[in-house]
Design an enzyme around this catalytic site. Sequence first.
Site, mmCIF file in Angstrom:
data_model
loop_
_atom_site.group_PDB
_atom_site.id
_atom_site.type_symbol
_atom_site.label_atom_id
_atom_site.label_comp_id
_atom_site.label_asym_id
_atom_site.label_seq_id
_atom_site.Cartn_x
_atom_site.Cartn_y
_atom_site.Cartn_z
ATOM 1 N N ARG A 38 39.606 32.741 28.045
ATOM 2 C CA ARG A 38 39.779 34.095 28.096
ATOM 3 C C ARG A 38 39.706 34.610 26.790
ATOM 4 N NH1 ARG A 38 43.608 34.197 33.495
ATOM 5 N NH2 ARG A 38 41.753 34.869 34.918
ATOM 6 N N LYS A 207 43.576 28.922 51.162
ATOM 7 C CA LYS A 207 43.622 29.602 52.325
ATOM 8 C C LYS A 207 42.290 30.485 52.663
ATOM 9 C CE LYS A 207 48.632 30.225 51.804
ATOM 10 N NZ LYS A 207 49.725 31.709 51.611
ATOM 11 N N GLY A 357 39.549 31.955 37.639
ATOM 12 C CA GLY A 357 40.769 31.339 38.014
ATOM 13 C C GLY A 357 40.609 29.833 38.081
ATOM 14 N N GLY A 381 40.617 37.075 40.712
ATOM 15 C CA GLY A 381 40.807 38.028 42.067
ATOM 16 C C GLY A 381 39.792 39.440 41.800
#
Length: 400
Positions: A38, A207, A357, A381
């Site tokens: 980043r 998930k 991520g 996200g």
Amino acid sequence: MRTIDDLQVAGHRVLVRSDLNVPLDRSGDTPRITDDGRVRASVPTIAALLDRGARVIVTSHLGRPKGEPDPKYSLGPVAARLGELLGRPVVFAGDGGGDIAGERAREIVGGLADGEVALLENLRFSPGETSKDAVERAAFADALAALAEFYVGDAFGAVHRAHASVVDVPKRLPHAAGRLVLTELEVLRRLSEASERPYAVVLGGSKVSDKLGVIRSLLPKVDALLVGGGMCFTFLAALGHGVGASLLESEMIDTCKELLAEGGDRIVLPTDVVVADRFAADAATATVAVDAIDEGWLGLDIGPQSTALFASRLADAATVFWNGPMGVFEMAPFAAGTRGVAEAIAAGQGFSVVGGGDSAAAVRTLGLPDSGFSHISTGGGASLEYLEGKALPGLAALDV
């Protein structure tokens, strides 16, 4: 959106909201950045402004401090690395306190000459950055805006957050989008349109609920949706398989049944998995078919047959989007699936995007070169929410 080329920045102070939220290893005496991706991604915008004679004030968050100073989340180590990458000194305006845009920051910013750069301390040391109280957030935005004459939004990884530095500051200053934000948008638009087929999406992570929006959005557009990671076990349960002690969202089983009915053979699930008797790097392990997971054992990676199956579906893909590891890649016994899928994507000839991520961390942790992929996103996200079709407040704030 205006770009930085539309701003006349020479001799003026420019507040750049970057995303320098990097992982740090604090095991030694000095914190060490373990993945500077980043920071490197932030350099083109900052360097372009400096080369045009701007006086640049870089801002960012790091981690999740609770609205107060916390030394382990200081941006000090990042200032040093940013200076190395820019090839010029970066003055760090942090004093360990929570007055991010206070007296010390004003003094340092006021002393900048053309082509010089400073980095403020972690924005989240101030409660005003993330506050849901509009008055508190506005006061912090006022203090930040008072430091500069222009604002550049370049923190794509934060554009889905309605935070002061992302949404409120650009309301107060002439503003533009940085080069990283524009690059990320171009990539995501290409994924949304998916004009180059076959189009394969690889989803992992824990998930189903975290990825449900992007699954619903992309499923009608893709030729193959490959599902690994912890989320695959809820899909396997929807097929009637026992999953032992594996991660399972029982409330999502019916949803997975609906998705499987809709997707048909375009949804590709593992055929074998690596299981362990406990969640540990030194656990007893075995590779079993997905319908043969014993009670008490938990799946922690896709198996070799599944890796080969996924690789075969990726081999001729013209467009690939990957978000989420195939297993617990941080532990050596459960890293092979993620490595195999990453290598298959890198070996392809299509347009390939790693969705930020954990996926980006996996690429670098496993020692794979960034050059094997068309783009490694900085916004996990944010990328998912964009592909879901959600409005992102940080992008709306940059509209002219």
